[in-house]
Write a protein that holds these residues in place. Sequence first.
Motif, PDB file in Angstrom:
ATOM      1  N   LYS A  68       0.863  -1.185   0.000  1.00 40.83           N
ATOM      2  CA  LYS A  68       0.000   0.000   0.000  1.00 40.83           C
ATOM      3  C   LYS A  68       0.895   1.229   0.000  1.00 40.83           C
ATOM      4  O   LYS A  68       1.745   1.397   0.875  1.00 40.83           O
ATOM      5  CB  LYS A  68      -0.925  -0.037   1.215  1.00 40.83           C
ATOM      6  N   TYR A  69       0.708   2.091  -0.997  1.00 37.74           N
ATOM      7  CA  TYR A  69       1.559   3.263  -1.204  1.00 37.74           C
ATOM      8  C   TYR A  69       0.762   4.551  -1.065  1.00 37.74           C
ATOM      9  O   TYR A  69      -0.379   4.632  -1.513  1.00 37.74           O
ATOM     10  CB  TYR A  69       2.175   3.243  -2.608  1.00 37.74           C
ATOM     11  N   LEU A  70       1.397   5.534  -0.487  1.00 36.99           N
ATOM     12  CA  LEU A  70       0.905   6.895  -0.509  1.00 36.99           C
ATOM     13  C   LEU A  70       1.686   7.613  -1.599  1.00 36.99           C
ATOM     14  O   LEU A  70       2.919   7.657  -1.558  1.00 36.99           O
ATOM     15  CB  LEU A  70       1.118   7.575   0.845  1.00 36.99           C
ATOM     16  N   VAL A  71       0.971   8.142  -2.595  1.00 32.51           N
ATOM     17  CA  VAL A  71       1.593   8.879  -3.702  1.00 32.51           C
ATOM     18  C   VAL A  71       1.171  10.335  -3.561  1.00 32.51           C
ATOM     19  O   VAL A  71      -0.021  10.651  -3.576  1.00 32.51           O
ATOM     20  CB  VAL A  71       1.166   8.300  -5.068  1.00 32.51           C
ATOM     21  N   ILE A  72       2.159  11.198  -3.422  1.00 37.13           N
ATOM     22  CA  ILE A  72       1.905  12.624  -3.212  1.00 37.13           C
ATOM     23  C   ILE A  72       2.398  13.393  -4.431  1.00 37.13           C
ATOM     24  O   ILE A  72       3.539  13.224  -4.849  1.00 37.13           O
ATOM     25  CB  ILE A  72       2.618  13.134  -1.945  1.00 37.13           C
ATOM     26  N   CYS A  73       1.543  14.219  -4.981  1.00 38.72           N
ATOM     27  CA  CYS A  73       1.916  15.134  -6.062  1.00 38.72           C
ATOM     28  C   CYS A  73       1.852  16.548  -5.495  1.00 38.72           C
ATOM     29  O   CYS A  73       0.804  16.968  -4.987  1.00 38.72           O
ATOM     30  CB  CYS A  73       0.957  14.986  -7.235  1.00 38.72           C
ATOM     31  N   ALA A  74       2.960  17.254  -5.539  1.00 38.89           N
ATOM     32  CA  ALA A  74       3.014  18.652  -5.103  1.00 38.89           C
ATOM     33  C   ALA A  74       3.333  19.487  -6.342  1.00 38.89           C
ATOM     34  O   ALA A  74       4.461  19.489  -6.829  1.00 38.89           O
ATOM     35  CB  ALA A  74       4.070  18.845  -4.019  1.00 38.89           C
ATOM     36  N   GLN A  82      -7.609  34.078 -14.942  1.00 36.40           N
ATOM     37  CA  GLN A  82      -8.448  33.289 -14.050  1.00 36.40           C
ATOM     38  C   GLN A  82      -8.497  31.827 -14.478  1.00 36.40           C
ATOM     39  O   GLN A  82      -9.502  31.142 -14.332  1.00 36.40           O
ATOM     40  CB  GLN A  82      -9.843  33.902 -13.985  1.00 36.40           C
ATOM     41  N   ASP A  83      -7.372  31.347 -14.983  1.00 34.52           N
ATOM     42  CA  ASP A  83      -7.244  29.958 -15.438  1.00 34.52           C
ATOM     43  C   ASP A  83      -7.326  28.990 -14.254  1.00 34.52           C
ATOM     44  O   ASP A  83      -7.004  29.357 -13.123  1.00 34.52           O
ATOM     45  CB  ASP A  83      -5.898  29.785 -16.154  1.00 34.52           C
ATOM     46  N   ASN A  84      -7.787  27.784 -14.498  1.00 36.77           N
ATOM     47  CA  ASN A  84      -7.665  26.668 -13.562  1.00 36.77           C
ATOM     48  C   ASN A  84      -6.532  25.787 -14.057  1.00 36.77           C
ATOM     49  O   ASN A  84      -6.513  25.425 -15.233  1.00 36.77           O
ATOM     50  CB  ASN A  84      -8.943  25.819 -13.516  1.00 36.77           C
ATOM     51  N   CYS A  85      -5.598  25.447 -13.184  1.00 41.30           N
ATOM     52  CA  CYS A  85      -4.482  24.582 -13.545  1.00 41.30           C
ATOM     53  C   CYS A  85      -4.595  23.299 -12.740  1.00 41.30           C
ATOM     54  O   CYS A  85      -4.805  23.338 -11.527  1.00 41.30           O
ATOM     55  CB  CYS A  85      -3.165  25.278 -13.249  1.00 41.30           C
ATOM     56  N   ILE A  86      -4.436  22.163 -13.419  1.00 38.23           N
ATOM     57  CA  ILE A  86      -4.700  20.865 -12.801  1.00 38.23           C
ATOM     58  C   ILE A  86      -3.607  19.868 -13.157  1.00 38.23           C
ATOM     59  O   ILE A  86      -3.130  19.835 -14.290  1.00 38.23           O
ATOM     60  CB  ILE A  86      -6.061  20.313 -13.288  1.00 38.23           C
ATOM     61  N   VAL A  87      -3.230  19.039 -12.170  1.00 31.98           N
ATOM     62  CA  VAL A  87      -2.432  17.833 -12.416  1.00 31.98           C
ATOM     63  C   VAL A  87      -3.207  16.663 -11.820  1.00 31.98           C
ATOM     64  O   VAL A  87      -3.503  16.648 -10.627  1.00 31.98           O
ATOM     65  CB  VAL A  87      -1.021  17.901 -11.796  1.00 31.98           C
ATOM     66  N   ASP A  88      -3.548  15.708 -12.669  1.00 31.29           N
ATOM     67  CA  ASP A  88      -4.245  14.500 -12.227  1.00 31.29           C
ATOM     68  C   ASP A  88      -3.232  13.392 -11.945  1.00 31.29           C
ATOM     69  O   ASP A  88      -2.264  13.229 -12.695  1.00 31.29           O
ATOM     70  CB  ASP A  88      -5.212  13.997 -13.298  1.00 31.29           C
ATOM     71  N   THR A  89      -3.471  12.628 -10.895  1.00 33.30           N
ATOM     72  CA  THR A  89      -2.746  11.386 -10.645  1.00 33.30           C
ATOM     73  C   THR A  89      -3.622  10.278 -11.196  1.00 33.30           C
ATOM     74  O   THR A  89      -4.763  10.102 -10.754  1.00 33.30           O
ATOM     75  CB  THR A  89      -2.498  11.166  -9.141  1.00 33.30           C
ATOM     76  N   LYS A  90      -3.110   9.557 -12.192  1.00 34.89           N
ATOM     77  CA  LYS A  90      -3.888   8.507 -12.851  1.00 34.89           C
ATOM     78  C   LYS A  90      -3.275   7.144 -12.537  1.00 34.89           C
ATOM     79  O   LYS A  90      -2.060   6.994 -12.515  1.00 34.89           O
ATOM     80  CB  LYS A  90      -3.940   8.742 -14.350  1.00 34.89           C
ATOM     81  N   VAL A  91      -4.149   6.160 -12.324  1.00 33.90           N
ATOM     82  CA  VAL A  91      -3.720   4.826 -11.920  1.00 33.90           C
ATOM     83  C   VAL A  91      -4.306   3.788 -12.875  1.00 33.90           C
ATOM     84  O   VAL A  91      -5.449   3.913 -13.313  1.00 33.90           O
ATOM     85  CB  VAL A  91      -4.185   4.527 -10.471  1.00 33.90           C
ATOM     86  N   THR A  92      -3.506   2.782 -13.194  1.00 35.65           N
ATOM     87  CA  THR A  92      -4.005   1.614 -13.923  1.00 35.65           C
ATOM     88  C   THR A  92      -3.839   0.382 -13.041  1.00 35.65           C
ATOM     89  O   THR A  92      -2.871   0.286 -12.282  1.00 35.65           O
ATOM     90  CB  THR A  92      -3.270   1.395 -15.263  1.00 35.65           C
ATOM     91  N   THR A  93      -4.781  -0.530 -13.148  1.00 35.57           N
ATOM     92  CA  THR A  93      -4.665  -1.817 -12.463  1.00 35.57           C
ATOM     93  C   THR A  93      -4.529  -2.964 -13.467  1.00 35.57           C
ATOM     94  O   THR A  93      -4.472  -4.120 -13.080  1.00 35.57           O
ATOM     95  CB  THR A  93      -5.882  -2.076 -11.554  1.00 35.57           C
ATOM     96  N   LYS A 137       0.707   7.504 -13.407  1.00 38.58           N
ATOM     97  CA  LYS A 137       1.248   8.579 -14.241  1.00 38.58           C
ATOM     98  C   LYS A 137       0.555   9.872 -13.845  1.00 38.58           C
ATOM     99  O   LYS A 137      -0.449   9.867 -13.121  1.00 38.58           O
ATOM    100  CB  LYS A 137       1.058   8.287 -15.729  1.00 38.58           C
ATOM    101  N   PHE A 138       1.094  10.989 -14.315  1.00 38.44           N
ATOM    102  CA  PHE A 138       0.569  12.312 -13.976  1.00 38.44           C
ATOM    103  C   PHE A 138       0.244  13.047 -15.271  1.00 38.44           C
ATOM    104  O   PHE A 138       0.986  12.975 -16.246  1.00 38.44           O
ATOM    105  CB  PHE A 138       1.593  13.082 -13.140  1.00 38.44           C
TER     106      PHE A 138
END
Length: 168
Positions: A68-74, A82-93, A137-138
């Motif tokens: 079990k892993y904790l993955v942190i994206c900072a 007034q842009d929204n900026c996003i980084v998604d953490t995506k997972v595959t199983t 992946k991010f």
Amino acid sequence: TRSFTLPDVATGLGGITDFDMWYLTAGKTDNSDITANLLRNDRAGVAAQIGAGMSESSGIFTFPTTGKYLVICAAEFEILDQDNCIVDTKVTTNNSSYTTHTRCVDGNNGPSGGARSGKATSFAFIDVTDTSQVKVKFTTVSLDSGSSLVGSSTIARTSFLFIRIGDT
């Protein structure tokens, strides 16, 4: 009387057995997977990873062992208007299809006609039952023209941490 027994370190309950940190070495301005400019933390005074460490290929991170892993994206952003900026953490199983697990987001509150810096953090708790199938992946999302995900070759401004905190 109550007795208390400390966990056996050999079972993985007594401490972190895998820890790794990566960072983005150059900025990113488009909406797509982060596939390049990723480097294991090599800054002065940094401790080496604990355990084997993550492996990375074209932005796909492979876990060194199950658990079990904790993955942190900072993520650090330069945000225009007034842009929204996003980084998604995506997972595959299944080592194929990825789904968004967590999201870093900042924005929508900057000055019109101006820019500002922003920072966001996300925490993903991932059960890695098979290291050949479960990967992460991010991806940058919603970066308008003039906004960017900040990278640097001299300081870890956008970073990714992988911490194994228990057995699966």
